[in-house]
Design a protein around this motif. Structure first.
Motif, short mmCIF file in Angstrom:
data_model
loop_
_atom_site.label_atom_id
_atom_site.label_comp_id
_atom_site.label_asym_id
_atom_site.label_seq_id
_atom_site.Cartn_x
_atom_site.Cartn_y
_atom_site.Cartn_z
N LYS A 1 -63.92 66.54 -11.99
CA LYS A 1 -64.95 67.36 -12.62
C LYS A 1 -66.26 67.40 -11.81
CE LYS A 1 -63.09 66.50 -17.24
NZ LYS A 1 -63.36 66.01 -18.59
N SER A 2 -66.14 67.15 -10.50
CA SER A 2 -67.31 67.23 -9.62
C SER A 2 -66.96 68.02 -8.37
CB SER A 2 -67.78 65.82 -9.22
OG SER A 2 -68.20 65.08 -10.34
N ILE A 3 -68.00 68.42 -7.64
CA ILE A 3 -67.81 69.10 -6.37
C ILE A 3 -68.73 68.48 -5.33
CG2 ILE A 3 -66.99 71.33 -7.23
CD1 ILE A 3 -69.88 72.34 -7.14
N PHE A 4 -68.38 68.70 -4.06
CA PHE A 4 -69.20 68.26 -2.93
C PHE A 4 -69.77 69.52 -2.30
CE2 PHE A 4 -70.18 66.82 1.32
CZ PHE A 4 -70.53 65.48 1.18
N VAL A 5 -71.08 69.60 -2.19
CA VAL A 5 -71.72 70.82 -1.70
C VAL A 5 -72.57 70.52 -0.48
CG1 VAL A 5 -71.77 71.86 -4.00
CG2 VAL A 5 -73.74 70.55 -3.22
N MET A 6 -72.72 71.53 0.37
CA MET A 6 -73.58 71.41 1.54
C MET A 6 -74.33 72.71 1.77
SD MET A 6 -71.08 69.32 4.20
CE MET A 6 -72.31 69.33 5.51
N GLY A 7 -75.48 72.59 2.44
CA GLY A 7 -76.21 73.78 2.85
C GLY A 7 -75.71 74.26 4.20
N ASP A 8 -75.82 75.54 4.46
CA ASP A 8 -75.37 76.09 5.74
C ASP A 8 -76.30 75.71 6.89
OD1 ASP A 8 -73.25 77.18 4.40
OD2 ASP A 8 -74.04 79.23 4.38
N ASN A 9 -77.56 75.43 6.57
CA ASN A 9 -78.52 74.98 7.58
C ASN A 9 -78.41 73.45 7.62
OD1 ASN A 9 -80.56 74.83 9.44
ND2 ASN A 9 -82.15 75.66 8.11
N ARG A 10 -77.38 72.97 8.31
CA ARG A 10 -76.88 71.60 8.16
C ARG A 10 -77.92 70.50 8.36
NH1 ARG A 10 -71.19 72.14 8.64
NH2 ARG A 10 -70.77 73.47 6.84
N ASP A 11 -78.81 70.66 9.32
CA ASP A 11 -79.78 69.61 9.60
C ASP A 11 -81.03 69.69 8.74
OD1 ASP A 11 -78.25 68.39 11.68
OD2 ASP A 11 -78.86 70.01 13.03
N PHE A 12 -81.10 70.73 7.91
CA PHE A 12 -82.29 70.92 7.08
C PHE A 12 -81.89 71.23 5.63
CE2 PHE A 12 -83.36 71.94 11.44
CZ PHE A 12 -84.54 71.22 11.64
N SER A 13 -80.91 70.50 5.14
CA SER A 13 -80.43 70.72 3.78
C SER A 13 -80.27 69.39 3.06
CB SER A 13 -79.08 71.45 3.80
OG SER A 13 -78.53 71.52 2.50
N MET A 14 -80.86 69.29 1.87
CA MET A 14 -80.67 68.13 1.02
C MET A 14 -79.50 68.46 0.09
SD MET A 14 -81.66 65.09 0.36
CE MET A 14 -83.18 65.08 1.35
N ASP A 15 -78.33 67.88 0.39
CA ASP A 15 -77.12 68.24 -0.33
C ASP A 15 -76.30 67.00 -0.69
OD1 ASP A 15 -75.81 67.66 2.17
OD2 ASP A 15 -76.27 69.69 2.83
N SER A 16 -75.00 67.17 -0.94
CA SER A 16 -74.18 66.05 -1.41
C SER A 16 -74.13 64.89 -0.43
CB SER A 16 -72.76 66.53 -1.72
OG SER A 16 -72.72 67.30 -2.90
N ARG A 17 -74.38 65.13 0.83
CA ARG A 17 -74.43 64.03 1.79
C ARG A 17 -75.52 63.03 1.42
NH1 ARG A 17 -75.42 67.45 7.06
NH2 ARG A 17 -76.62 68.62 5.49
N TYR A 18 -76.56 63.51 0.73
CA TYR A 18 -77.72 62.67 0.41
C TYR A 18 -77.90 62.44 -1.08
CZ TYR A 18 -78.59 64.20 5.18
OH TYR A 18 -78.46 64.46 6.52
N ILE A 19 -77.57 63.43 -1.90
CA ILE A 19 -77.81 63.30 -3.35
C ILE A 19 -76.54 63.00 -4.13
CG2 ILE A 19 -79.81 64.84 -3.20
CD1 ILE A 19 -78.08 67.03 -4.47
N GLY A 20 -75.38 63.06 -3.47
CA GLY A 20 -74.13 62.77 -4.15
C GLY A 20 -73.47 64.01 -4.73
N PHE A 21 -72.51 63.77 -5.59
CA PHE A 21 -71.67 64.84 -6.13
C PHE A 21 -72.40 65.62 -7.22
CE2 PHE A 21 -69.15 61.02 -5.14
CZ PHE A 21 -68.52 61.48 -3.99
N ILE A 22 -71.95 66.86 -7.42
CA ILE A 22 -72.53 67.72 -8.45
C ILE A 22 -71.51 67.90 -9.57
CG2 ILE A 22 -73.51 69.99 -8.95
CD1 ILE A 22 -75.19 68.19 -7.05
N ASP A 23 -71.91 67.57 -10.77
CA ASP A 23 -71.05 67.79 -11.94
C ASP A 23 -70.83 69.29 -12.10
OD1 ASP A 23 -70.02 68.12 -14.59
OD2 ASP A 23 -70.88 66.19 -15.16
#
Length: 202
Positions: free
Chosen positions: A165-187
């Motif tokens: 029931k979760s997903i892993f998300v990333m921004g397309d601007n890889r070096d300038f995105s606060m995403d699942s690599r840093y904040i974890g999974f999204i319900d």
């Protein structure tokens, strides 16, 4: 007669607007984290999800979700429930649920220097997941920033197992995105809307 037509037109317009707001949501792009796909200051029209579940989403979907105190966050779906994600040397490795091994999501170079971020030139690459192609921006100057990666229990740095029931998300601007690599999974229940195919941008 004119008054009757005017009132009727207003009623029809009001109903149409209500239906539009029920099914769609225009989203103002407030950051550069989805560059080159989405440009800061633009608008994307998305389909509203009233009761989202895993079946509502696909790999590479653009999704809007609420995260803690921040609303209307836009990112791309990289991992689905049960998937294993590894991020190393700015490259995604994806092991889908029930798959025997990781697959490298190759960064295929398109161009260099067309875009920049905070004074750094960006290289434009193409990624492909499940037959869906999309573009990402990466700079060779900014380090991968492993020290700030989200640490999942019993997993090495830079590797994550997506919970149910979760997903892993990333921004397309890889070096300038606060995403699942840093904040974890999204319900998944926090997902408010998803893109209309390749999206409708303004």
């Amino acid at each position: 007669m004119k008054t009757h037509i005017t009132r009727h037109s207003i009623i029809v317009l009001a109903i149409a607007l209500l239906m539009f707001n029920w099914y769609f949501v225009p989203v103002f792009i407030e950051s550069t984290s989805m560059k080159p796909t989405l440009n800061e200051g633009g608008i994307i029209l998305m389909r509203r999800l009233t009761n989202p579940g895993p079946e509502s989403l696909e790999y590479t979907d653009l999704v809007m979700f609420d995260y803690k105190h921040k609303r209307n966050v836009l990112k791309r779906v990289i991992g689905m429930p049960g998937d294993m994600i590894m991020f190393d040397n700015k490259t995604i490795y994806l092991k889908k649920v029930n798959s025997p091994a990781f697959i490298e999501i190759t960064n295929s170079l398109i161009s260099h220097g067309k875009y920049n971020e905070s004074g750094y030139p960006l290289s434009l690459y193409e990624n492909e997941i499940n037959g869906h192609k999309f573009k990402v921006a990466i700079t060779g100057v900014v380090p991968q920033n492993d020290n700030n990666f989200f640490l999942q229990e019993n997993m090495p740095v830079g590797q994550w197992l997506v919970p149910a029931k979760s997903i892993f998300v990333m921004g397309d601007n890889r070096d300038f995105s606060m995403d699942s690599r840093y904040i974890g999974f999204i319900d998944i229940k926090c997902v408010v809307a998803k893109s209309l195919g390749d999206g409708l941008f303004v």
